[in-house]
Design a protein around this motif. Sequence first.
Motif, PDB file in Angstrom:
ATOM      1  N   LEU A 275       0.850  -1.166   0.000  1.00  0.00           N
ATOM      2  CA  LEU A 275       0.000   0.000   0.000  1.00  0.00           C
ATOM      3  C   LEU A 275       0.895   1.226   0.000  1.00  0.00           C
ATOM      4  N   ALA A 276       0.498   2.249  -0.718  1.00  0.00           N
ATOM      5  CA  ALA A 276       1.344   3.436  -0.866  1.00  0.00           C
ATOM      6  C   ALA A 276       1.462   4.181   0.448  1.00  0.00           C
ATOM      7  N   ALA A 277       2.680   4.647   0.760  1.00  0.00           N
ATOM      8  CA  ALA A 277       2.923   5.477   1.938  1.00  0.00           C
ATOM      9  C   ALA A 277       4.228   6.205   1.737  1.00  0.00           C
TER      10      ALA A 277
ATOM     11  N   VAL B 259       1.101  -9.552   2.285  1.00  0.00           N
ATOM     12  CA  VAL B 259       0.873  -8.159   1.892  1.00  0.00           C
ATOM     13  C   VAL B 259       1.245  -7.296   3.089  1.00  0.00           C
ATOM     14  N   ILE B 260       2.261  -6.460   2.927  1.00  0.00           N
ATOM     15  CA  ILE B 260       2.786  -5.672   4.040  1.00  0.00           C
ATOM     16  C   ILE B 260       2.879  -4.214   3.632  1.00  0.00           C
TER      17      ILE B 260
ATOM     18  N   LEU C  19       6.181  -2.424  10.012  1.00  0.00           N
ATOM     19  CA  LEU C  19       5.707  -3.368   9.007  1.00  0.00           C
ATOM     20  C   LEU C  19       4.287  -3.797   9.365  1.00  0.00           C
ATOM     21  N   ASP C  20       3.333  -3.345   8.573  1.00  0.00           N
ATOM     22  CA  ASP C  20       1.909  -3.582   8.834  1.00  0.00           C
ATOM     23  C   ASP C  20       1.454  -4.781   8.012  1.00  0.00           C
ATOM     24  N   PHE C  21       1.330  -5.946   8.661  1.00  0.00           N
ATOM     25  CA  PHE C  21       0.973  -7.196   8.001  1.00  0.00           C
ATOM     26  C   PHE C  21      -0.549  -7.287   7.878  1.00  0.00           C
ATOM     27  N   ASP C  22      -1.044  -7.339   6.650  1.00  0.00           N
ATOM     28  CA  ASP C  22      -2.486  -7.366   6.396  1.00  0.00           C
ATOM     29  C   ASP C  22      -2.960  -8.817   6.321  1.00  0.00           C
TER      30      ASP C  22
END
Length: 280
Positions: free
Chosen positions: A12-14, A181-182, A152-155
């Motif tokens: 995801l864009a950031a 997906v991170i 690191l945001d693990f979806d």
Amino acid sequence: MLRRPFLYTALLAAPLYFASCSKDNDSSDSSKLEVRLIDAPGDFRAVVLDVRQIEVHTKEASSTEGWYTLPFQTQAINVMEYVNGKSALLTNTDFSPGTLTEVRLLLGPDNYVIGRDGQRYDLKTPSGQSSGVKLKLDNVTLRDRETYQLLLDFDVAKSIVERGNWKPNNDKKERYLLKPVIRVVAQDIRGGLRGTVTPTAALPQILAIRSSITVADTFSTSADAAGSFQLGGLPSGTYRVEFYPSTNAPSGQAAYKNIIRNNITVVNDQTTDIGQTALN
């Protein structure tokens, strides 16, 4: 130099402003890098990742040189424990100033989920791919005597894919695929949202959707046993916050509702408290 197979993840864009790896032990001219893991929740009791190694790349993506291993002890991490503002600290180390272009998370073979039915299901990696999760960064630079954080945001919902042809009498090891997906959140993105949701029996889930940009960012979490929730690492902007139950109301009680709250403002370095939201 480390050379391992890897799979590319969807990101995801950031905005990214990160640190580079220390190439030596000289702390006279150094900064610090902290790496943490959080979770965007999914419909499981537990999601356990067999995390073996964390690497960073200080060269161009096409180069096989410039890979460095961060100090990290192999561990099994239940990412479902790290929602609502909680995070797992993976490493915190000294670094020399410089450029960081990529991060790679190496996973072992013992990844699994515990389903809502209480059963364990091993997570299979699709054929032809390894369990290395490679995250591209945008040539960011670590400056002297500064501390940076990679979050690191693990979806979970997007990372664990159920096979369409699987049936309850099939092999449990064949039910789910792991396709990580991170989302990577920069240390200097520090806006937040918090509040409470009732009733807690609804097992509320929360989505915060940044509606003030053309391609909306979506962040998610779940309420805890007291109905409280918190989202961190949010870019500044205007958000639509959606609340929805993940279970049905008991027989004889009013049905739980989906609730949407618009025009919620998030400001960097502040946590916006949106108070209580009722789903009945």
